[in-house]
Enzyme design. Sequence first.
Site, PDB file in Angstrom:
ATOM      1  N   TYR A 241      37.321  11.739  17.615  1.00 19.61           N
ATOM      2  CA  TYR A 241      36.848  11.997  18.993  1.00 19.61           C
ATOM      3  C   TYR A 241      36.194  10.726  19.945  1.00 19.61           C
ATOM      4  O   TYR A 241      35.628  11.194  20.938  1.00 19.61           O
ATOM      5  CB  TYR A 241      35.741  13.262  18.811  1.00 19.61           C
ATOM      6  CG  TYR A 241      36.039  14.407  18.077  1.00 19.61           C
ATOM      7  CD1 TYR A 241      37.476  15.045  18.269  1.00 19.61           C
ATOM      8  CD2 TYR A 241      35.519  14.870  17.018  1.00 19.61           C
ATOM      9  CE1 TYR A 241      37.596  16.192  17.749  1.00 19.61           C
ATOM     10  CE2 TYR A 241      35.641  15.553  16.117  1.00 19.61           C
ATOM     11  CZ  TYR A 241      36.958  16.670  16.540  1.00 19.61           C
ATOM     12  OH  TYR A 241      37.224  17.786  15.853  1.00 19.61           O
TER      13      TYR A 241
ATOM     14  N   CYS B 298      39.652   0.576   4.771  1.00 24.11           N
ATOM     15  CA  CYS B 298      40.773  -0.312   5.306  1.00 24.11           C
ATOM     16  C   CYS B 298      41.455  -0.064   6.595  1.00 24.11           C
ATOM     17  O   CYS B 298      42.685  -0.013   6.660  1.00 24.11           O
ATOM     18  CB  CYS B 298      41.718  -0.572   4.273  1.00 24.11           C
ATOM     19  SG  CYS B 298      41.256  -0.842   2.514  1.00 24.11           S
TER      20      CYS B 298
END
Length: 440
Positions: A341, A368
């Site tokens: 968001y 990652c």
Amino acid sequence: MPPADLNALHPDIWPRGAARRDGVLTLCGVDVRDLAARFGTPVLVADEEDVRGRAREYLEAFGPDGGVFYAAKAFCSRAVLRWVHSEGLGIDVCSGGELEVALSADVDPAMITLHGNNKLPAEIERAVAAGIGHIVVDSFEEIARVAFFAAQAGTRARVLVRVTTGVEAHTHEFMATAHDDQKFGFSLASGAADEAVRRVLALPSLLFAGLHSHIGSQIFDTAGFEVAAHRVIELAARIHGEHGVHVEELDLGGGFGIAYTPDDDPPDVKSLTSSLRAIVAFQCSAVGLPIPKLTIEPGRAIVGPSTVTLYEVGTIKDVDGLRTYVSVDGGMSDNIRTALYDASYTVVLASRTSDAAPMLSRVVGRHCESGDIVVRDCYLPADLAPGDLLAVAATGAYCRSMASNYNHLTKPGVVAVRDGAASEIVRRETLDDLLRLDVG
Ligand SMILES: *Cc1c(COP(=O)(O)O)cnc(C)c1O
């Protein structure tokens, strides 16, 4: 602009039990260094009295003739459901899993509401068998399914019809739920909502309990609720005209915003609830309807501010002239909201204070992904070092509940603090927990 004091704890952002003692952040009197040593990091620490206090404030502000349901999806654990239920709140659940947590926490089934745009038949069957207070129907298929299971069980299921009012809530696109072009509810504009009520009233195993509208989440102004209430009450007037039935209950959903940073200025509970009540009373009198019982479903506003996440600082990388990347021992697996968001958070150095110069920083996780950001822009003291503890505020809602095992990180535990004592309410996951599922 760096804040005037990097060590300060803004009262609207930090849990009510947060304070610095000899420079160290304490939560309800418990030193964060002790919490980290005892429970490991990352860990979410919930101030029980903060949660209970907010639950009470909503209930009091909403008055005895209203109902407040805690939206369990914000954070669902037996302890938290017991806290808010013992304060008098009902519980909203969105899946069979959340329903089982509520039932196993001894929540009164009559005070449970089941939501969801694709409730599984087995979930509906379980909800009917458990005798829960309300099922919020979201589609025509579901009206038929609830009717079928209620008839089979020889009962009548109390249903609320979820109405999509077309309101464009001023929040992130993925947190808005009442515009027409999305998956939830019966559209008012298309006439689907009128038709849904018609079908519910025609089915003898269903009891039409009222209407439901939820416009979205992290909302700061009441204008959206006003428009939604206006449209839903117009529908109530049509229902009365067509069927001679009064809509007895109107559920205006949740979505009340909280402060994540000093820039956020959420409305206070009293003015928010009194304006909602005034809006509904005004609209009802305009169309000559009695005022229905009003219910709301706050999730974030009950648990969000109560909780902080503690992380340990690992590697620190200075990108010359730009910012410093501070890596912590969690990340998007325990807080996806920044990536999902673009959420903002407040972070402080928790295990000590520092008078060092402010350093423009980005707190990142150890996954990652370069999008694995916990706090996008913040200032931390320039003498920050590996082993320091950081605290991120207002992580009680939609962090642990959206946690994942990405990169096979184990999900953090949740610890409740109260009166100087700490106890784990959700155990930290272990690698053994994960490996046990790997049966290949
Ligand atoms: C998510 C949701 C809520 C709670 O939203 P908050 O923003 O956490 O208050 C309430 N009702 C429904 C139907 C929801 O989907």
